[in-house]
Design an enzyme around this catalytic site. Sequence first.
Site, PDB file in Angstrom:
ATOM      1  N   PHE A  93      -5.767  -3.218  -2.635  1.00  0.00           N
ATOM      2  CA  PHE A  93      -5.243  -4.559  -2.387  1.00  0.00           C
ATOM      3  C   PHE A  93      -6.101  -5.231  -1.328  1.00  0.00           C
ATOM      4  CE2 PHE A  93      -1.487  -2.475  -4.115  1.00  0.00           C
ATOM      5  CZ  PHE A  93      -1.067  -3.425  -5.034  1.00  0.00           C
ATOM      6  N   VAL A 149      -5.696  -8.834   0.243  1.00  0.00           N
ATOM      7  CA  VAL A 149      -5.042 -10.130   0.350  1.00  0.00           C
ATOM      8  C   VAL A 149      -5.247 -10.692   1.757  1.00  0.00           C
ATOM      9  CG1 VAL A 149      -3.330  -9.601  -1.416  1.00  0.00           C
ATOM     10  CG2 VAL A 149      -2.831  -9.056   0.972  1.00  0.00           C
ATOM     11  N   TYR A 202      -7.898  -9.704   4.832  1.00  0.00           N
ATOM     12  CA  TYR A 202      -8.435  -8.383   4.515  1.00  0.00           C
ATOM     13  C   TYR A 202      -9.550  -8.491   3.474  1.00  0.00           C
ATOM     14  CZ  TYR A 202      -4.738  -5.925   7.051  1.00  0.00           C
ATOM     15  OH  TYR A 202      -3.921  -5.417   8.038  1.00  0.00           O
ATOM     16  N   ASP A 246      -8.902  -1.336   4.332  1.00  0.00           N
ATOM     17  CA  ASP A 246      -9.455  -1.429   5.691  1.00  0.00           C
ATOM     18  C   ASP A 246     -10.089  -0.111   6.130  1.00  0.00           C
ATOM     19  OD1 ASP A 246      -6.928  -0.301   5.686  1.00  0.00           O
ATOM     20  OD2 ASP A 246      -6.373  -1.094   7.658  1.00  0.00           O
ATOM     21  N   GLU A 306       5.415   3.942   3.603  1.00  0.00           N
ATOM     22  CA  GLU A 306       4.924   5.288   3.909  1.00  0.00           C
ATOM     23  C   GLU A 306       6.081   6.263   4.135  1.00  0.00           C
ATOM     24  OE1 GLU A 306       1.087   6.204   6.126  1.00  0.00           O
ATOM     25  OE2 GLU A 306       2.591   6.481   7.718  1.00  0.00           O
TER      26      GLU A 306
END
Length: 331
Positions: free
Chosen positions: A108, A110, A113, A192, A282
């Site tokens: 992802f 978005v 990022y 990231d 998580e």
Amino acid sequence: HFHSPPPRAWKKIFRQLILLALGILGLLRFGLPVLRHLEVLLPMGVCPLARMPLLRDNFSGPLDPGAQPEVLTCTSWGAPIIWDGTFDPDVAQQEAVQRNLTVGLTVFAVGRYLEKYLERFLETAEQHFMVGQRVVYYVFTERPAAVPRVPLGPGRRLRVERVARERRWQDLSMARMRAASGARFVLCIDVDQHFSGAFGPEALAESVAQLHAWHYRWPRRLLPFERDARSAAALGPGEGDFYYHAAVFGGSVAALRRLTAHCARGLRRDRARGLEARWHDESHLNKFFWLHKPAKLLSPEFCWSPEIGRRAEIRRPRLLRAPKEYALLRS
């Protein structure tokens, strides 16, 4: 003659010892770097000798747990923990080629990022991720036109899927599984970070969990599981095997659909009760892997944080986390 300290002195010593213990516990628990190097003194345990001749990987054949004697190389339920040196990368590559696999990688990107991380993520993936295999990158973003055009090797494709930036996590994850249904195995990886070493078929299995780099040596009672019994993600005292990182997980498409459905149900249930688990999705992922044991665990080498510093057992980091910049990226 030995004279014991007066009662007031004993009280002072006792208070100091309590403060010292609380200080050490706080430093360890909240990740302050001052005591991080002491974590290497915490034993991880050893792979039971009786399992060693039977420990096999679905790609690499027989594994060598003794190649990393200072760390845990298998679980109590017989799943291998993949460390550098415990597997043969050439055998893993050959097995993947023979199976004629297509491997999916979902990410992802978005908001900010996308500009900050995605290009390097894809460039380094081309250098290190499943080299020599057929790969489909599934990039989910609200701005498809802004996705960088990174040159791809033979048999490697990029698919961009438009998503709404504010859609709920479970909606995004369900979309991810629908889009990736053409791959045999899929790895879901946070954007990231960047690849720094060979990340090959040894990372594939029916279900794959990642040992969290910040917590892999902690005793179970200190692991940051959700402990609020009202939450669907809650684990009780004595529950939980390891603490898994949601930055890397994977498996077959069918297994990932089950994981996604479990987490979606838990998130909906918590939201209906006005709750949110401590570490969000998580926490729910950790609950799922407690109930449904992963077939393979990846060592912290496969998702390492340079902020932790050097560790003797981290011989070849495969994926490196970027420093957190939440205030900048989420503004």
